[in-house]
Design a protein around this motif. Structure first.
Motif, mmCIF file in Angstrom:
data_model
loop_
_atom_site.group_PDB
_atom_site.id
_atom_site.type_symbol
_atom_site.label_atom_id
_atom_site.label_comp_id
_atom_site.label_asym_id
_atom_site.label_seq_id
_atom_site.Cartn_x
_atom_site.Cartn_y
_atom_site.Cartn_z
ATOM 1 N N ARG A 86 0.567 -1.253 0.428
ATOM 2 C CA ARG A 86 -0.289 -0.406 -0.043
ATOM 3 C C ARG A 86 0.679 1.886 0.346
ATOM 4 N NH1 ARG A 86 -4.626 1.050 4.358
ATOM 5 N NH2 ARG A 86 -4.450 2.168 3.138
ATOM 6 N N ARG A 87 1.565 1.234 0.619
ATOM 7 C CA ARG A 87 2.934 2.482 0.630
ATOM 8 C C ARG A 87 3.793 2.721 -0.112
ATOM 9 N NH1 ARG A 87 0.546 0.780 5.398
ATOM 10 N NH2 ARG A 87 0.936 2.545 7.294
ATOM 11 N N PHE A 125 3.905 5.287 -2.444
ATOM 12 C CA PHE A 125 3.953 6.733 -2.262
ATOM 13 C C PHE A 125 4.649 6.552 -1.454
ATOM 14 C CE2 PHE A 125 -0.595 6.110 -2.197
ATOM 15 C CZ PHE A 125 -0.728 7.550 -2.443
ATOM 16 N N LEU A 154 5.009 9.622 11.235
ATOM 17 C CA LEU A 154 3.180 9.960 10.490
ATOM 18 C C LEU A 154 1.755 8.473 9.982
ATOM 19 C CD1 LEU A 154 3.532 13.403 9.121
ATOM 20 C CD2 LEU A 154 3.322 13.042 11.457
ATOM 21 N N SER A 155 2.965 7.675 9.023
ATOM 22 C CA SER A 155 2.078 6.404 8.465
ATOM 23 C C SER A 155 2.478 5.744 7.899
ATOM 24 C CB SER A 155 1.539 7.497 6.828
ATOM 25 O OG SER A 155 3.264 7.877 6.241
ATOM 26 N N ILE A 178 -10.286 7.753 13.229
ATOM 27 C CA ILE A 178 -9.253 7.655 12.095
ATOM 28 C C ILE A 178 -8.821 6.359 11.764
ATOM 29 C CG2 ILE A 178 -8.798 9.691 13.316
ATOM 30 C CD1 ILE A 178 -6.496 8.265 14.985
ATOM 31 N N ASN A 179 -9.469 5.504 11.872
ATOM 32 C CA ASN A 179 -9.176 4.487 11.339
ATOM 33 C C ASN A 179 -10.703 3.090 10.084
ATOM 34 O OD1 ASN A 179 -6.781 3.674 13.019
ATOM 35 N ND2 ASN A 179 -8.229 3.562 14.827
ATOM 36 N N ASN A 180 -10.590 2.198 10.714
ATOM 37 C CA ASN A 180 -11.762 2.102 9.720
ATOM 38 C C ASN A 180 -13.245 2.015 10.151
ATOM 39 O OD1 ASN A 180 -10.143 1.219 7.425
ATOM 40 N ND2 ASN A 180 -9.200 0.639 8.871
ATOM 41 N N ARG A 196 -8.542 17.722 12.248
ATOM 42 C CA ARG A 196 -8.375 17.189 11.033
ATOM 43 C C ARG A 196 -7.291 18.279 10.553
ATOM 44 N NH1 ARG A 196 -10.279 12.748 11.863
ATOM 45 N NH2 ARG A 196 -11.660 12.146 10.682
ATOM 46 N N HIS A 219 -5.973 21.084 8.201
ATOM 47 C CA HIS A 219 -5.661 21.381 6.058
ATOM 48 C C HIS A 219 -4.680 22.342 6.171
ATOM 49 C CE1 HIS A 219 -10.312 20.796 6.821
ATOM 50 N NE2 HIS A 219 -10.838 21.133 7.345
ATOM 51 N N GLY A 241 -3.361 12.326 -5.926
ATOM 52 C CA GLY A 241 -3.944 11.577 -4.396
ATOM 53 C C GLY A 241 -2.844 11.607 -3.469
ATOM 54 N N GLU A 242 -3.253 11.179 -2.514
ATOM 55 C CA GLU A 242 -3.150 10.929 -0.944
ATOM 56 C C GLU A 242 -3.161 9.380 -0.661
ATOM 57 O OE1 GLU A 242 -6.183 14.186 -0.355
ATOM 58 O OE2 GLU A 242 -6.489 13.087 0.965
ATOM 59 N N LEU A 243 -2.363 9.171 0.551
ATOM 60 C CA LEU A 243 -2.114 7.718 1.136
ATOM 61 C C LEU A 243 -3.070 8.148 2.150
ATOM 62 C CD1 LEU A 243 -0.396 4.993 1.678
ATOM 63 C CD2 LEU A 243 0.765 6.438 3.147
ATOM 64 N N HIS A 244 -3.826 6.968 2.609
ATOM 65 C CA HIS A 244 -4.836 6.817 3.951
ATOM 66 C C HIS A 244 -4.388 5.550 4.072
ATOM 67 C CE1 HIS A 244 -8.046 8.578 1.565
ATOM 68 N NE2 HIS A 244 -7.136 9.681 1.237
ATOM 69 N N ALA A 245 -3.336 6.087 5.349
ATOM 70 C CA ALA A 245 -2.559 4.800 5.535
ATOM 71 C C ALA A 245 -2.987 3.947 6.677
ATOM 72 C CB ALA A 245 -1.390 5.583 6.278
ATOM 73 N N PHE A 246 -4.404 4.390 7.361
ATOM 74 C CA PHE A 246 -4.606 3.124 8.855
ATOM 75 C C PHE A 246 -5.990 3.457 8.416
ATOM 76 C CE2 PHE A 246 -0.529 4.816 10.157
ATOM 77 C CZ PHE A 246 -0.299 4.304 10.811
ATOM 78 N N GLY A 247 -7.136 4.446 7.676
ATOM 79 C CA GLY A 247 -7.960 4.298 7.160
ATOM 80 C C GLY A 247 -8.778 5.053 5.973
ATOM 81 N N TYR A 248 -9.080 6.584 6.406
ATOM 82 C CA TYR A 248 -9.194 7.102 5.522
ATOM 83 C C TYR A 248 -9.508 8.464 4.995
ATOM 84 C CZ TYR A 248 -13.176 6.470 8.671
ATOM 85 O OH TYR A 248 -14.622 6.442 9.618
ATOM 86 N N ILE A 249 -8.087 8.656 6.811
ATOM 87 C CA ILE A 249 -7.851 10.053 6.309
ATOM 88 C C ILE A 249 -6.340 9.871 6.012
ATOM 89 C CG2 ILE A 249 -9.382 10.807 8.287
ATOM 90 C CD1 ILE A 249 -6.957 10.265 10.111
ATOM 91 N N ARG A 278 -2.146 12.000 6.402
ATOM 92 C CA ARG A 278 -0.825 11.465 6.750
ATOM 93 C C ARG A 278 -0.603 12.215 7.697
ATOM 94 N NH1 ARG A 278 4.660 12.519 4.214
ATOM 95 N NH2 ARG A 278 5.599 10.838 5.799
ATOM 96 N N TYR A 281 -1.814 12.389 11.318
ATOM 97 C CA TYR A 281 -1.344 11.640 12.463
ATOM 98 C C TYR A 281 -0.407 12.588 12.985
ATOM 99 C CZ TYR A 281 -4.185 8.091 10.192
ATOM 100 O OH TYR A 281 -5.342 7.825 10.112
ATOM 101 N N ASP A 282 -0.577 14.169 13.255
ATOM 102 C CA ASP A 282 0.927 14.766 12.590
ATOM 103 C C ASP A 282 -0.099 15.824 14.704
ATOM 104 O OD1 ASP A 282 3.325 15.702 13.842
ATOM 105 O OD2 ASP A 282 3.029 17.053 12.095
#
Lengths: 514, 232
Positions: free
Chosen positions: A46-47, A50, A122-123, A209-211, B68, B70, B89-97, B99, B102-103
């Motif tokens: 997935r990463r 990116f 962060l990710s 923030i998760n699923n 969130r 912005h 595009g953007e990475l949704h690492a752990f769900g749907y938001i 990176r 997460y800071d």
């Protein structure tokens, strides 16, 4: 010689020896070696697209060590190197699962995974990546690659009989690691204010923030159940390390752990974390356990995959011709394959052009934001609305601890009930008023719902800033006719919530607040 | 020929391997114990990055407000651009938001915005803003659950707070604490006696380098600079 040493050193070392240096076929470790890298591969894949953006100097690196005040701890790599190494990480996870040059693959995967985790706080880095890195490292120290692996297949073809039984200390260390993790997690819970009342967990269940987590949404209505779960989890975490090595309790502890982690999927929306942990739990399987499980009717077909004795390996080894040295199993072939995959990864990533800077329209234009959206964001800051300071306004009749055991809206005359107010911290010292109103028959709101009318009773209290919830107690007594009523909650002379309830027919009529 | 070859035993390595194994076991268990003891005593848990590998603080607490981030850029024409959603595009690492959400310390968000600027076509940019949007978490509940618990209709309202303003070269010109810290700070200032004591006890001279929470940091020699994306 070993027996003499054991006798000389007495019983304690004998226990130590038995615990760490008993020799077993590492079925559990081999299963973890196969499953854990494949789970981690989901994250890596997935990463990968990116990787230029999140791990290289051509992107926005967010290092973990910078947060710890050590910005120069690890070198930051240019994009081709970062992409190539990240591709290599994925390839090494695959070869770890396959068991091809297993030890080297696991060490390499562990090292690269640590590096990339540190490069992106962060990710990428989370506690499950750290747990996985520990497990990969300990798997690399074990001989898990000599079972169900390409290495074992190559050895058989060469006619080499592997000694599958080895000291189990790497497996024991993974088991101890889990005990320590749970113990540490228990300490965290002790430190976290509001954990045991369930409030912290309820807020987590409301965090998106998760699923998706449908069960968590429902549980937010029942903080008492959440609170009981918190105590149960805490006790289980603290006692885990003391009980998981006891034969009678081991399966119970692991079963509770598995259920606990699976439940986090439905209550908190975690997915990779529980799968990583469940895959790692396979290290708790001993040789004897695996033999027992394979003896069960549904798993009997798997018995042929067990390498029960050296004879089995020997028979298969002599039945095949040994290939020439330096073929598939050699280090050079492995290194060449990894290099080719890494360079292919670099080339593919370059051709995919992550930032789309080399296409016909590249670089791509920035997306504009509507002016009204910007004005909304840049408007002067507003004070908190009173209604936003309120978490919930609930009614019920039974209090257990500080929670309502049930939510009820129908009461008989003579019954006492509780109107419970929970606030969102932080909040200032507040004066809260609660009014009991009769309903206005025939005067519905726009949606056809009853509306409150004349105030029958009014009470208030001060809620201090350190309080999270408070209760208004009412008793239905003489003076109130059966029918529909409302409780209205006020803060700063502003209605922040209302609750409709029904008084059923009975002997006593009226309500008073205690 | 009938017997397969067996890995030859390595004479003399057995005891050394065992000593090394025991040493490793002791070191590893000691490291894990050290992490837990530091965590228990709340001492030294952030003394080194490697502490992250042995301190298991997996439940750090969750606030009552969701937020969130912005990222927006202001062009010379006073047009505003979205940096939170880059055109590739953007990475949704752990769900749907993405990176930047997460800071929590807002340490890396500016760098993310600068990276988007670096790889896109746009007019000259005058400033980049990091804005935090917050709202009570109860409003996250699905409507079906909301209606079971609350008699009032769901009235969504967001609070916006500018966290950071950057110049295109990465210089920070304004930095504020988070929405949640700001709310907590307001509790103390809501007490007139405490506010008066704090005001009268404030030193005459400003201590350089300790920006007052919630107030703008100075621009100039004291202004800090975040790491801008470097050229490859």
């Amino acid at each position: 010689m070993a027996a003499t040493s054991e006798a000389l050193n007495g019983r304690s070392e004998s226990g130590f020896n038995k615990f760490f240096f008993a020799r077993e076929i590492p079925y559990g470790m081999a299963l973890a070696r196969i499953s854990l890298p494949l789970v981690l591969l989901v994250d890596i894949v997935r990463r990968w697209g990116f990787s230029r953006e999140i791990y290289s100097t051509d992107g926005a690196i967010a290092t973990l060590h910078a947060n710890f005040g050590q910005p120069d701890l690890l070198p930051e790599l240019p994009a081709p190197a970062a992409v190539g190494l990240f591709t290599l990480l994925g390839a090494l996870l695959v070869t770890s699962a396959l068991g091809w040059r297993t030890r080297l693959s696991l060490f390499g995967a562990c090292g690269l995974y640590v590096y990339f985790s540190f490069m992106d706080c962060l990710s990428t880095v989370t506690k499950y990546t750290v747990i996985a890195q520990h497990v990969l490292f300990l798997l690399a120290l074990s001989n898990c690659g000599e079972l169900w692996s390409v290495d074992a297949w190559i050895a058989r073809r060469r006619g080499i009989r592997l000694d599958l039984r080895a000291p189990i200390w790497p497996q024991r260390l993974v088991q101890i690691l889990f005990g320590m993790i749970y113990f540490g997690a228990g300490i965290t819970k002790m430190h976290t204010e509001g954990f045991f009342t369930g409030d912290q967990l309820v807020f987590w269940m409301m965090t998106y923030i998760n699923n998706e987590h449908p069960l968590g949404d429902h549980l937010t209505r029942y903080p008492l159940i959440v609170s009981i779960s918190c105590y149960t989890t805490f006790i289980w975490e603290i006692v885990f390390i003391f009980t998981v090595f006891q034969q009678r309790l081991r399966w119970w502890m692991l079963a509770i752990g598995t259920i606990f982690h699976i439940m986090t999927v439905f209550t908190l929306g975690l997915i990779i974390f529980p799968v990583v942990i469940t895959a790692s739990y396979l290290v708790f399987l001993s040789e004897e356990d695996v033999k027992k499980i394979v003896g069960w009717r549904p798993f009997r077909g798997l018995a042929r995959y067990l390498v029960d004795a050296p004879e089995a390996a020997g028979q298969s080894a002599v039945s095949r011709p040994a290939p020439a040295r330096g073929a598939f199993g050699s280090f050079a072939v492995f290194a060449m394959t990894m290099a080719v995959i890494s360079f292919a990864g670099i080339e593919c990533e370059y051709l995919l052009d992550h930032y789309k800077t080399r296409g016909p329209g590249g670089p791509l234009p920035l997306l504009e934001i509507a002016r009204e959206d910007v004005e909304r964001m840049l408007a002067p800051e507003q004070p908190l609305r009173q209604s936003d300071k309120l978490m919930a306004f609930d009614m019920g009749s039974v209090l257990v601890g500080e929670h309502l055991a049930s939510h009820r809206t129908q009461y008989h005359p003579g019954e006492r009930f509780v109107a419970q107010v929970s606030l969102n911290p932080p909040h200032e010292d507040m004066w809260l008023e609660c009014s009991m109103c009769e309903s206005m028959p025939g005067e519905d709101d726009e949606e056809g719902r009853l509306v409150p009318g004349r105030i029958l009773y009014k009470t208030g209290l001060i809620m201090l800033r350190e309080s999270f919830r408070t209760n208004f107690l009412f008793t239905i007594d003489n003076g109130i006719a059966p029918g529909e009523y409302f409780l209205k909650l006020y803060s700063a002379n502003e209605e922040v919530a209302r609750k409709r309830f029904t008084v059923l027919p009975g002997k006593i009529r009226a309500a008073s607040a205690d | 020929m009938g017997q397969p070859a067996v890995n030859p035993p390595r004479e003399g390595t057995g005891s050394m391997k065992r000593i090394l194994s025991v040493a490793f076991i002791v070191c590893y268990v000691s490291a894990l114990t050290y992490g837990n003891v530091c965590h228990l005593l709340r001492h030294g848990t952030v003394s080194h990055t490697m502490m992250y590998m042995i301190v298991w603080d997996m439940f750090c607490g969750w606030s009552a407000y969701d937020s969130r981030v912005h990222l927006i850029a202001e062009g010379e024409s006073e047009t505003y651009y979205d940096l939170s959603h880059p055109p590739w595009g953007e990475l949704h690492a752990f769900g749907y938001i993405s990176r930047e959400n997460y800071d929590p310390f807002n340490s890396h968000t500016g760098t993310i915005g600068l990276n988007v600027l670096k790889h896109t076509r746009h007019e000259p940019i005058t400033r980049i803003l990091v804005i935090e949007e917050s709202w009570p978490k109860k409003l996250n509940l699905p409507d079906a659950i909301w209606n079971l618990r609350y008699d009032n209709p769901k009235d969504r309202h967001s609070y916006f707070r500018v966290r950071t303003i950057l110049l295109p070269d990465g210089t920070i010109t304004k930095q504020q604490d988070s929405f949640l810290s700001c709310q907590a700070r307001k509790l103390s200032t809501a007490n007139p006696r405490l506010a008066q004591d704090a005001f009268s006890g404030r030193p005459l001279f400003l201590n350089e380098g300790n920006g007052e929470i919630g107030r703008d940091l100075p621009v100039g020699p004291g202004a800090s600079r975040i790491s801008a994306p470097s050229a490859q």
